[in-house]
Design a protein around this motif. Structure first.
Motif, PDB file in Angstrom:
ATOM      1  N   LEU A   1       0.835  -1.208   0.000  1.00 43.90           N
ATOM      2  CA  LEU A   1       0.000   0.000   0.000  1.00 43.90           C
ATOM      3  C   LEU A   1       0.867   1.254   0.000  1.00 43.90           C
ATOM      4  CD1 LEU A   1      -2.787   1.469   0.353  1.00 43.90           C
ATOM      5  CD2 LEU A   1      -2.369   1.297   2.813  1.00 43.90           C
ATOM      6  N   THR A   2       1.857   1.281   0.853  1.00 52.35           N
ATOM      7  CA  THR A   2       2.733   2.450   0.975  1.00 52.35           C
ATOM      8  C   THR A   2       3.520   2.698  -0.309  1.00 52.35           C
ATOM      9  OG1 THR A   2       2.927   2.040   3.340  1.00 52.35           O
ATOM     10  CG2 THR A   2       4.595   3.478   2.343  1.00 52.35           C
ATOM     11  N   LEU A   3       4.153   1.646  -0.831  1.00 48.78           N
ATOM     12  CA  LEU A   3       4.978   1.796  -2.029  1.00 48.78           C
ATOM     13  C   LEU A   3       4.143   2.166  -3.253  1.00 48.78           C
ATOM     14  CD1 LEU A   3       7.277  -1.310  -1.500  1.00 48.78           C
ATOM     15  CD2 LEU A   3       7.988   1.085  -1.352  1.00 48.78           C
ATOM     16  N   TYR A   4       3.064   1.409  -3.461  1.00 53.28           N
ATOM     17  CA  TYR A   4       2.262   1.632  -4.656  1.00 53.28           C
ATOM     18  C   TYR A   4       1.554   2.990  -4.615  1.00 53.28           C
ATOM     19  CZ  TYR A   4       0.109   0.028  -8.932  1.00 53.28           C
ATOM     20  OH  TYR A   4      -0.252  -0.102 -10.249  1.00 53.28           O
ATOM     21  N   THR A   5       1.022   3.345  -3.454  1.00 55.51           N
ATOM     22  CA  THR A   5       0.350   4.637  -3.313  1.00 55.51           C
ATOM     23  C   THR A   5       1.327   5.784  -3.543  1.00 55.51           C
ATOM     24  OG1 THR A   5      -1.283   3.703  -1.795  1.00 55.51           O
ATOM     25  CG2 THR A   5      -0.972   6.098  -1.722  1.00 55.51           C
ATOM     26  N   THR A   6       2.515   5.676  -2.972  1.00 57.23           N
ATOM     27  CA  THR A   6       3.527   6.719  -3.163  1.00 57.23           C
ATOM     28  C   THR A   6       3.888   6.860  -4.637  1.00 57.23           C
ATOM     29  OG1 THR A   6       4.425   6.322  -0.953  1.00 57.23           O
ATOM     30  CG2 THR A   6       5.861   7.468  -2.535  1.00 57.23           C
ATOM     31  N   GLY A   7       4.121   5.731  -5.308  1.00 54.57           N
ATOM     32  CA  GLY A   7       4.469   5.775  -6.731  1.00 54.57           C
ATOM     33  C   GLY A   7       3.368   6.370  -7.586  1.00 54.57           C
ATOM     34  N   VAL A   8       2.137   5.907  -7.353  1.00 55.64           N
ATOM     35  CA  VAL A   8       1.015   6.382  -8.165  1.00 55.64           C
ATOM     36  C   VAL A   8       0.772   7.870  -7.947  1.00 55.64           C
ATOM     37  CG1 VAL A   8      -1.499   6.255  -8.431  1.00 55.64           C
ATOM     38  CG2 VAL A   8      -0.130   4.159  -8.439  1.00 55.64           C
ATOM     39  N   TRP A   9       0.688   8.289  -6.697  1.00 54.98           N
ATOM     40  CA  TRP A   9       0.394   9.703  -6.452  1.00 54.98           C
ATOM     41  C   TRP A   9       1.545  10.610  -6.862  1.00 54.98           C
ATOM     42  CZ3 TRP A   9      -4.042  11.934  -6.272  1.00 54.98           C
ATOM     43  CH2 TRP A   9      -5.156  11.148  -5.969  1.00 54.98           C
ATOM     44  N   ALA A  10       2.769  10.115  -6.789  1.00 53.05           N
ATOM     45  CA  ALA A  10       3.901  10.922  -7.254  1.00 53.05           C
ATOM     46  C   ALA A  10       3.823  11.144  -8.760  1.00 53.05           C
ATOM     47  CB  ALA A  10       5.220  10.251  -6.872  1.00 53.05           C
ATOM     48  N   VAL A  11       3.468  10.100  -9.511  1.00 47.46           N
ATOM     49  CA  VAL A  11       3.362  10.271 -10.965  1.00 47.46           C
ATOM     50  C   VAL A  11       2.130  11.096 -11.325  1.00 47.46           C
ATOM     51  CG1 VAL A  11       2.090   8.173 -11.649  1.00 47.46           C
ATOM     52  CG2 VAL A  11       3.802   9.099 -13.169  1.00 47.46           C
ATOM     53  N   VAL A  12       1.040  10.935 -10.582  1.00 49.60           N
ATOM     54  CA  VAL A  12      -0.169  11.722 -10.851  1.00 49.60           C
ATOM     55  C   VAL A  12       0.094  13.207 -10.578  1.00 49.60           C
ATOM     56  CG1 VAL A  12      -2.523  12.188 -10.036  1.00 49.60           C
ATOM     57  CG2 VAL A  12      -1.817   9.842 -10.525  1.00 49.60           C
ATOM     58  N   LEU A  13       0.665  13.505  -9.422  1.00 45.94           N
ATOM     59  CA  LEU A  13       0.905  14.907  -9.057  1.00 45.94           C
ATOM     60  C   LEU A  13       2.026  15.537  -9.887  1.00 45.94           C
ATOM     61  CD1 LEU A  13       0.495  14.618  -5.189  1.00 45.94           C
ATOM     62  CD2 LEU A  13      -1.152  15.552  -6.846  1.00 45.94           C
ATOM     63  N   GLY A  14       3.040  14.741 -10.218  1.00 44.08           N
ATOM     64  CA  GLY A  14       4.150  15.257 -11.016  1.00 44.08           C
ATOM     65  C   GLY A  14       3.855  15.304 -12.503  1.00 44.08           C
ATOM     66  N   ARG A  15       2.847  14.540 -12.925  1.00 48.43           N
ATOM     67  CA  ARG A  15       2.419  14.485 -14.319  1.00 48.43           C
ATOM     68  C   ARG A  15       3.537  14.146 -15.298  1.00 48.43           C
ATOM     69  NH1 ARG A  15      -2.766  15.427 -14.684  1.00 48.43           N
ATOM     70  NH2 ARG A  15      -3.814  16.906 -13.359  1.00 48.43           N
ATOM     71  N   ARG A  16       4.520  13.392 -14.813  1.00 48.14           N
ATOM     72  CA  ARG A  16       5.598  12.915 -15.684  1.00 48.14           C
ATOM     73  C   ARG A  16       6.228  11.700 -15.030  1.00 48.14           C
ATOM     74  NH1 ARG A  16      11.150  13.481 -16.587  1.00 48.14           N
ATOM     75  NH2 ARG A  16      11.680  13.436 -18.793  1.00 48.14           N
ATOM     76  N   LEU A  17       6.205  10.591 -15.737  1.00 49.83           N
ATOM     77  CA  LEU A  17       6.757   9.341 -15.232  1.00 49.83           C
ATOM     78  C   LEU A  17       8.267   9.444 -15.059  1.00 49.83           C
ATOM     79  CD1 LEU A  17       6.300   6.296 -14.569  1.00 49.83           C
ATOM     80  CD2 LEU A  17       6.680   5.865 -17.015  1.00 49.83           C
ATOM     81  N   GLN A  18       8.729   9.051 -13.878  1.00 48.80           N
ATOM     82  CA  GLN A  18      10.156   9.031 -13.560  1.00 48.80           C
ATOM     83  C   GLN A  18      10.574   7.584 -13.280  1.00 48.80           C
ATOM     84  OE1 GLN A  18      12.082  11.686 -13.624  1.00 48.80           O
ATOM     85  NE2 GLN A  18      10.507  13.238 -13.818  1.00 48.80           N
ATOM     86  N   PRO A  19      11.850   7.267 -13.423  1.00 56.53           N
ATOM     87  CA  PRO A  19      12.301   5.892 -13.132  1.00 56.53           C
ATOM     88  C   PRO A  19      11.979   5.419 -11.712  1.00 56.53           C
ATOM     89  CG  PRO A  19      13.982   7.055 -14.371  1.00 56.53           C
ATOM     90  CD  PRO A  19      12.925   8.071 -14.019  1.00 56.53           C
ATOM     91  N   TRP A  20      12.041   6.305 -10.733  1.00 54.40           N
ATOM     92  CA  TRP A  20      11.774   5.875  -9.366  1.00 54.40           C
ATOM     93  C   TRP A  20      10.300   5.517  -9.175  1.00 54.40           C
ATOM     94  CZ3 TRP A  20       8.799   8.654  -5.785  1.00 54.40           C
ATOM     95  CH2 TRP A  20       8.492   9.967  -6.118  1.00 54.40           C
ATOM     96  N   HIS A  21       9.410   6.084  -9.986  1.00 55.67           N
ATOM     97  CA  HIS A  21       8.002   5.692  -9.929  1.00 55.67           C
ATOM     98  C   HIS A  21       7.865   4.229 -10.336  1.00 55.67           C
ATOM     99  CE1 HIS A  21       7.135  10.160 -11.045  1.00 55.67           C
ATOM    100  NE2 HIS A  21       7.146  10.020  -9.725  1.00 55.67           N
ATOM    101  N   ALA A  22       8.510   3.884 -11.447  1.00 57.59           N
ATOM    102  CA  ALA A  22       8.452   2.492 -11.917  1.00 57.59           C
ATOM    103  C   ALA A  22       9.033   1.545 -10.870  1.00 57.59           C
ATOM    104  CB  ALA A  22       9.197   2.349 -13.248  1.00 57.59           C
TER     105      ALA A  22
END
Length: 126
Positions: A16-37
């Motif tokens: 939950l923590t990892l996936y939520t952090t990744g998803v919301w970071a890409v949503v809020l940043g509006r650009r996929l980064q390697p750390w999101h993946a």
């Protein structure tokens, strides 16, 4: 609480923590980064490991809404992580900027089995 159950719950909360952090970071940043993946993959691995521990404790899968949505969520998470990785490898900037559109949907689908698992666990402890 049995140690295996404690480990399974810990893995699910980690997912939950990892996936939520990744998803919301890409949503809020509006650009996929390697750390999101990386977070998508780590969230998927944590969820899969926690699911396997729960399956073993239950003596197998019992097909119901929780199981069906859980299997669907795991498949979507795998596709999502693979797509993120492929998008990064391609280097297509337009794809990286549009990637967030699907992330939130996959996360919302993933929340269904997470929440139903919580509710089922609480009902069993009574």
């Amino acid at each position: 609480m049995p140690p295996v159950l404690r480990a399974a719950i810990g893995l699910m909360v980690t997912a939950l923590t990892l996936y939520t952090t990744g998803v919301w970071a890409v949503v809020l940043g509006r650009r996929l980064q390697p750390w999101h993946a990386a977070l998508f993959w780590l969230g998927l691995l944590s969820d899969a490991a926690g699911t396997e521990l729960m399956r073993r404790m239950a003596g197998g899968f019992r097909w119901n809404l929780h199981t069906a949505t859980g299997v669907t969520a795991l498949l979507l998470m795998a596709i999502h992580a693979a797509w993120a990785t492929a998008t990064l490898i391609r280097g297509d900037e337009a794809l990286r900027r549009r990637f967030h559109r699907i992330s939130l949907t996959v996360w919302l689908v993933w929340l269904v089995p997470f929440v139903t698992g919580l509710l089922l666990g609480r009902a069993r402890r009574g």
